[in-house]
Design an enzyme around this catalytic site. Structure first.
Site, PDB file in Angstrom:
ATOM      1  N   ALA A 203      41.471  51.304  28.291  1.00 58.68           N
ATOM      2  CA  ALA A 203      40.806  50.584  29.282  1.00 58.68           C
ATOM      3  C   ALA A 203      40.635  49.727  30.032  1.00 58.68           C
ATOM      4  O   ALA A 203      41.189  48.493  29.234  1.00 58.68           O
ATOM      5  CB  ALA A 203      39.463  51.710  29.124  1.00 58.68           C
ATOM      6  N   HIS A 204      39.834  49.470  30.997  1.00 54.35           N
ATOM      7  CA  HIS A 204      39.934  47.964  31.611  1.00 54.35           C
ATOM      8  C   HIS A 204      39.280  46.771  30.832  1.00 54.35           C
ATOM      9  O   HIS A 204      37.764  47.707  30.463  1.00 54.35           O
ATOM     10  CB  HIS A 204      39.856  47.959  33.076  1.00 54.35           C
ATOM     11  CG  HIS A 204      38.608  48.729  33.378  1.00 54.35           C
ATOM     12  ND1 HIS A 204      38.101  49.747  35.410  1.00 54.35           N
ATOM     13  CD2 HIS A 204      37.577  49.223  32.965  1.00 54.35           C
ATOM     14  CE1 HIS A 204      37.356  49.679  35.063  1.00 54.35           C
ATOM     15  NE2 HIS A 204      36.803  49.789  34.051  1.00 54.35           N
ATOM     16  N   ASN A 205      39.616  45.749  31.048  1.00 56.27           N
ATOM     17  CA  ASN A 205      38.773  44.479  30.894  1.00 56.27           C
ATOM     18  C   ASN A 205      38.375  44.370  28.902  1.00 56.27           C
ATOM     19  O   ASN A 205      37.319  43.669  28.642  1.00 56.27           O
ATOM     20  CB  ASN A 205      37.271  44.713  30.738  1.00 56.27           C
ATOM     21  CG  ASN A 205      37.823  43.928  32.798  1.00 56.27           C
ATOM     22  OD1 ASN A 205      37.537  44.619  33.532  1.00 56.27           O
ATOM     23  ND2 ASN A 205      38.197  42.744  33.227  1.00 56.27           N
TER      24      ASN A 205
END
Length: 301
Positions: A203-205
């Site tokens: 997922a993001h980051n």
């Protein structure tokens, strides 16, 4: 069979060595006396096999741009680049030397791909994604799609623009149909030498440290940081905003819901058992806290 090369790395198969019909066997000197055929001696037979296997690897890439590919005039290409049929490369893309872009790939604007990297067929790289050198991305993988970021407004979801990107280091291998989301503000970062299996969701980051291995169907939620030299076995899940230190090994289908600071092996869940027994154990597990409290009272008495 005659004309083939084999190897012995696992002592479990040592008893088969005397009957081998291979023309040569890769093994260490501890087993060479028992081999009836030619030997290739080394200290790490499995590593030697891995190295030699690439001499027999098939590749269909040919330097040049296929007539059906759509390549923006601003694309910069190093020597030996191969772009396959129906690939699309948008403005500002930079390709290093000997990069291979397989059939049907989409490389969006301002993507950078380092030397000797390969995108197999139907890979999609969103805008501003950065791939290092010798990165291998298998078919159907999507890198740089939006992270799952939304704000709730009285029961309705408002999308948060995902303004970061994805930065991938050198010598990274990514399996088929995996997804690596772009960051919301900062970038999603994959370190050097990371290996990622098929159908993995990052997922993001998320940040993955160097030389970590992630097996199939693992999911890592947003903003979690995984250290160096870690392993995550199949279908393990990591909750968001956690920090997992270096040299941590997560078992199959484990549910990681808190940070891990100490190196070592961690597992959760239960092993396979007959369904009726599993149901009874689930009921007992729900009553475990009550049993514990009663046990404490009995101990005090």
């Amino acid at each position: 069979e005659s004309g083939q090369v084999s190897f012995l790395a696992n002592p479990v198969y040592k008893h088969q060595l005397a009957d081998t019909r291979a023309s040569a066997v890769i093994l260490d000197e501890n087993n060479s006396a028992e081999c009836p055929t030619s030997v290739l001696l080394c200290t790490n037979p499995y590593l030697a096999y891995a190295t030699l296997s690439h001499y027999f690897e098939f590749s269909s890439s040919v330097a040049g741009v296929h007539d059906s590919a759509v390549v923006h005039d601003s694309v910069i290409m190093g020597e030996g680049v191969s772009i396959g049929p129906n690939a699309v490369l948008q403005q500002g893309v930079v390709l290093g030397a000997n990069v291979t872009i397989g059939p049907g790939c989409v490389v969006d604007s301002f993507v950078t791909i380092g030397d000797d990297s390969t995108l197999h067929s139907n890979v999609t790289l969103y805008h501003h994604v950065v791939l290092g050198m010798r990165v291998n991305v298998h078919s159907g993988t999507v890198i740089g799609a939006d992270g799952f970021g939304y704000a709730n407004d009285k029961g309705k979801w408002k999308k948060i623009a995902q303004l970061g990107s994805v930065v991938i280091g050198n010598d990274v291998d990514i399996g088929a149909s995996s997804t690596i989301d772009r960051g919301a503000l900062d970038d999603t970062v994959i370190g050097n030498g990371v290996i990622i299996d098929n159908q993995v969701q990052l997922a993001h980051n998320v940040v993955i440290g160097d030389h970590t291995a992630i097996a199939g169907c693992v999911g890592i939620a947003g903003s979690s940081v995984i250290g160096r030299n870690c392993t995550l076995a199949g279908a393990a899940g990591v909750a968001g905003h956690l920090v997992i230190g270096d040299d941590v090994h997560i078992g199959m289908q484990a549910q990681v819901t808190s940070s891990i600071s100490e190196p070592g092996s961690y597992a959760s869940g239960t092993g396979l058992m007959p369904t009726d027994l599993w149901r009874r154990n689930v009921v007992r597990l729900r009553r475990l806290n009550d049993f514990y409290r009663r046990f404490v009272v009995l101990e005090r008495r």
